[in-house]
Design an enzyme around this catalytic site. Structure first.
Site, PDB file in Angstrom:
ATOM      1  N   LEU A   1       0.859  -1.296   0.030  1.00  8.77           N
ATOM      2  CA  LEU A   1      -0.081   0.206  -0.015  1.00  8.77           C
ATOM      3  C   LEU A   1       0.890   1.127  -0.086  1.00  8.77           C
ATOM      4  O   LEU A   1       1.905   1.276   0.568  1.00  8.77           O
ATOM      5  CB  LEU A   1      -0.792  -0.001   1.310  1.00  8.77           C
ATOM      6  CG  LEU A   1      -1.858  -1.148   1.254  1.00  8.77           C
ATOM      7  CD1 LEU A   1      -2.819  -0.700   2.658  1.00  8.77           C
ATOM      8  CD2 LEU A   1      -2.966  -0.770   0.147  1.00  8.77           C
ATOM      9  N   ASP A   2       0.322   2.220  -0.524  1.00  9.74           N
ATOM     10  CA  ASP A   2       1.167   3.520  -0.612  1.00  9.74           C
ATOM     11  C   ASP A   2       1.610   4.019   0.781  1.00  9.74           C
ATOM     12  O   ASP A   2       0.624   3.662   1.901  1.00  9.74           O
ATOM     13  CB  ASP A   2       0.584   4.671  -1.293  1.00  9.74           C
ATOM     14  CG  ASP A   2       0.567   4.240  -2.974  1.00  9.74           C
ATOM     15  OD1 ASP A   2       1.073   3.302  -3.353  1.00  9.74           O
ATOM     16  OD2 ASP A   2      -0.453   5.030  -3.623  1.00  9.74           O
ATOM     17  N   HIS A   3       2.502   4.635   0.939  1.00 14.25           N
ATOM     18  CA  HIS A   3       2.906   5.386   2.220  1.00 14.25           C
ATOM     19  C   HIS A   3       1.872   6.206   2.852  1.00 14.25           C
ATOM     20  O   HIS A   3       1.533   5.813   4.295  1.00 14.25           O
ATOM     21  CB  HIS A   3       4.201   6.476   2.038  1.00 14.25           C
ATOM     22  CG  HIS A   3       4.556   6.722   3.387  1.00 14.25           C
ATOM     23  ND1 HIS A   3       5.414   6.322   4.155  1.00 14.25           N
ATOM     24  CD2 HIS A   3       4.357   8.097   4.010  1.00 14.25           C
ATOM     25  CE1 HIS A   3       5.647   7.221   5.083  1.00 14.25           C
ATOM     26  NE2 HIS A   3       5.186   8.387   4.738  1.00 14.25           N
TER      27      HIS A   3
END
Length: 288
Positions: free
Chosen positions: A138-140
């Site tokens: 998942l993105d940051h």
């Protein structure tokens, strides 16, 4: 390799036809769970075939001996203390709720991956991993559900599940502006075919943004920043997105309103269909 420590070995069983090492089914070494990891290990010269350094193009035959040696330059992965919400855990896999603002994995110390061993119980299976592995990313700035493998066989099986698109992901997002009730977005991402479905669950008026929408999202493909790019492409960017936005309509301070809400998949050992959800951050509840 006399001065190096041997980690694992594997004797090739009967094969119906000869096969190159690069095409040999992953799983013969417990600690190598992906094709890319195999390529990297071969490149480092850490795999030997019948006492000679192996290459990806080597053909294998029955009774061949494959040996894996320890990388002398490898540093032990640090363990960090971050309390994670554990959604589910058994001897094979786990699901955790990733907080926004933490990277899943990488070379940095403060990653979700480095916090897993202090939050999860080590598996009692023979192929248990010393440090559990995230199966996807998942993105940051995105929060939500992450699937974790605790054994090498589970990691291999779950990776195949993702490759074959046999897993369904659902996200929740808050979007800006007037939006259609539901629809499909097929705007290419990085010149690759991409597809996302959206359904507006609730809409409220907003003085700054005109409308704010609670939206359910189902990505059919998994391109980088796909949902963020897709929603921006139809004029409904995600609230708090500082990369894909409408000028003068950016919210600062509360992060990105994108949450990986649910996963549906078949358990790699029991074959049961599993459905899990991750509680959205409080900032979602404050709006809706």
């Amino acid at each position: 390799m006399e001065n190096r420590k041997k980690i694992e070995y594997h004797i090739v069983p009967f094969l119906k036809e000869k096969v190159r090492l690069q095409d040999y089914p992953i799983g013969f070494f417990k600690s190598i769970t992906t094709k890319s990891a195999l390529k990297k290990t071969l490149k480092k010269g850490l795999i030997f075939l019948n006492s000679k350094k192996a290459s990806s193009s080597d053909f294998l035959k029955p009774d061949d001996l494959l040996e894996l040696f320890q990388d002398p330059n490898k540093k032990n992965r640090p363990t960090i203390k971050i309390v994670l919400e554990i959604i589910f855990e058994d001897e094979h896999l786990a699901l955790v709720n990733k907080p926004a603002g933490i990277t899943v994995s990488g070379n940095k110390k403060w990653t979700l991956e480095n916090a897993l061993s202090s939050n999860l119980t080590k598996s009692n299976q023979k192929d248990a991993l010393d440090q559990p592995e995230p199966i996807h990313r998942l993105d940051h700035p995105t929060s939500g559900i992450i699937l974790i493998g605790k054994t090498s066989s589970a990691v291999i099986a779950l990776n195949k599940t993702f490759e074959n698109r046999e897993i369904q992901k659902k996200y929740l997002a808050v979007t800006i502006g007037k939006q259609n009730t539901e629809g499909t977005i097929e705007t290419p991402v990085d010149d690759k075919k991409s597809k996302s479905y959206f359904k507006v669950l609730k809409t409220i008026s907003s003085e700054k943004f005109e409308f704010l929408n609670l939206v359910e999202l189902i990505p059919e493909t998994g391109r980088k920043h796909q949902l963020r790019k897709h929603l921006a492409s139809i004029g409904n960017p995600i609230l708090g997105d500082k990369e894909y936005f409408i000028e003068n309509k950016v919210l600062f301070g509360n992060g990105l309103y994108l949450h990986a809400h649910a996963l549906t998949f078949y358990h790699p050992v029991t074959s049961e269909e599993k459905k899990f959800t991750a509680t959205p951050p409080k900032k979602f509840k404050r709006l809706f």
